[in-house]
Motif scaffolding. Structure first.
Motif, short mmCIF file in Angstrom:
data_model
loop_
_atom_site.label_atom_id
_atom_site.label_comp_id
_atom_site.label_asym_id
_atom_site.label_seq_id
_atom_site.Cartn_x
_atom_site.Cartn_y
_atom_site.Cartn_z
N ALA A 28 -8.82 11.64 2.79
CA ALA A 28 -9.54 12.92 2.89
C ALA A 28 -8.55 14.07 2.82
N PHE A 29 -9.01 15.21 2.31
CA PHE A 29 -8.22 16.43 2.28
C PHE A 29 -8.70 17.37 3.37
N ASP A 30 -7.77 18.16 3.92
CA ASP A 30 -8.17 19.23 4.82
C ASP A 30 -8.14 20.55 4.06
N ALA A 31 -8.50 21.63 4.72
CA ALA A 31 -8.59 22.95 4.08
C ALA A 31 -7.24 23.46 3.59
N SER A 32 -6.15 22.93 4.12
CA SER A 32 -4.80 23.36 3.71
C SER A 32 -4.25 22.55 2.55
N GLY A 33 -5.00 21.56 2.08
CA GLY A 33 -4.55 20.74 0.96
C GLY A 33 -3.75 19.52 1.36
N ASN A 34 -3.68 19.23 2.67
CA ASN A 34 -3.02 18.01 3.12
C ASN A 34 -3.92 16.82 2.84
N LEU A 35 -3.33 15.74 2.35
CA LEU A 35 -4.08 14.51 2.11
C LEU A 35 -3.81 13.56 3.27
N TYR A 36 -4.87 13.08 3.91
CA TYR A 36 -4.76 12.13 5.00
C TYR A 36 -5.16 10.75 4.48
N VAL A 37 -4.33 9.76 4.79
CA VAL A 37 -4.53 8.40 4.30
C VAL A 37 -4.59 7.46 5.49
N GLY A 38 -5.73 6.82 5.68
CA GLY A 38 -5.86 5.81 6.73
C GLY A 38 -5.33 4.49 6.21
N LEU A 39 -4.48 3.83 7.00
CA LEU A 39 -3.87 2.57 6.58
C LEU A 39 -4.48 1.40 7.33
N PHE A 40 -4.67 0.30 6.62
CA PHE A 40 -5.24 -0.90 7.22
C PHE A 40 -4.30 -1.52 8.23
N ASN A 41 -3.06 -1.68 7.87
CA ASN A 41 -2.07 -2.34 8.74
C ASN A 41 -1.47 -1.34 9.72
N GLY A 42 -1.57 -1.63 10.98
CA GLY A 42 -0.93 -0.82 12.00
C GLY A 42 -1.75 0.32 12.54
N GLY A 43 -2.94 0.57 12.00
CA GLY A 43 -3.78 1.64 12.51
C GLY A 43 -3.15 3.00 12.43
N VAL A 44 -2.51 3.32 11.31
CA VAL A 44 -1.78 4.57 11.13
C VAL A 44 -2.52 5.47 10.15
N VAL A 45 -2.45 6.77 10.39
CA VAL A 45 -2.95 7.76 9.44
C VAL A 45 -1.75 8.58 8.98
N LEU A 46 -1.52 8.60 7.66
CA LEU A 46 -0.43 9.38 7.08
C LEU A 46 -0.96 10.72 6.64
N ARG A 47 -0.10 11.71 6.73
CA ARG A 47 -0.42 13.04 6.20
C ARG A 47 0.56 13.32 5.07
N ILE A 48 0.02 13.60 3.88
CA ILE A 48 0.85 13.95 2.73
C ILE A 48 0.59 15.42 2.45
N THR A 49 1.64 16.22 2.56
CA THR A 49 1.49 17.68 2.39
C THR A 49 1.47 18.02 0.90
N PRO A 50 0.94 19.19 0.55
CA PRO A 50 0.91 19.60 -0.87
C PRO A 50 2.30 19.69 -1.49
N ALA A 51 3.32 19.95 -0.67
CA ALA A 51 4.68 20.04 -1.21
C ALA A 51 5.18 18.67 -1.63
#
Length: 129
Positions: free
Chosen positions: A106-129
């Motif tokens: 999912a994207f937030d209003a600032s353009g960050n992409l959030y990725v939910g991962l199956f292994n480890g229960g982690v959510v990554l944030r990928i910034t527009p930069a």
């Protein structure tokens, strides 16, 4: 890339919800996109109900997200990648997350992409930069 840890049960629950209920996302008014885990295809439904293959050849697409520029991002859990599809149909691998299996995105209003991962229960944030 930054990440925040969540409970592993949440990640497993997210996977099962993704399998049992295909991911749907809207882009242009009236259009609907759907992932089909079994066929490795993302389908597009036009406002008149016409169903077409939008992207095929994926291993296990589980999530869809649209950025503010009309690009479609697809989490392919089977290949461990995030695929980006530009408005002109050009496809490329946006991110490789092989060992963790990206599920939902999912994207937030600032353009960050959030990725939910199956292994480890982690959510990554990928910034527009």
């Amino acid at each position: 890339m930054t990440h925040k840890k969540y409970h592993p049960v949440l990640a497993i629950l997210t996977l099962f919800v993704g399998i049992l209920f295909p991911s749907n996302a809207f882009c242009a008014p009236g259009d609907l996109y759907e992932t089909d885990l079994g066929s490795g295809t993302v389908f597009k439904f036009a406002s008149d109900g016409t169903k077409t293959s939008f992207v095929s050849g994926l291993i296990a697409p589980t999530g869809l997200a649209f950025d503010g520029k009309g690009n479609v991002f697809i989490s392919d859990t089977g290949s461990g990648t995030i695929v980006k599809v530009a408005p002109d149909g050009t496809q490329n691998v946006f991110a490789v997350i092989q060992n963790d299996g990206p599920i939902g995105i999912a994207f937030d209003a600032s353009g960050n992409l959030y990725v939910g991962l199956f292994n480890g229960g982690v959510v990554l944030r990928i910034t527009p930069a």
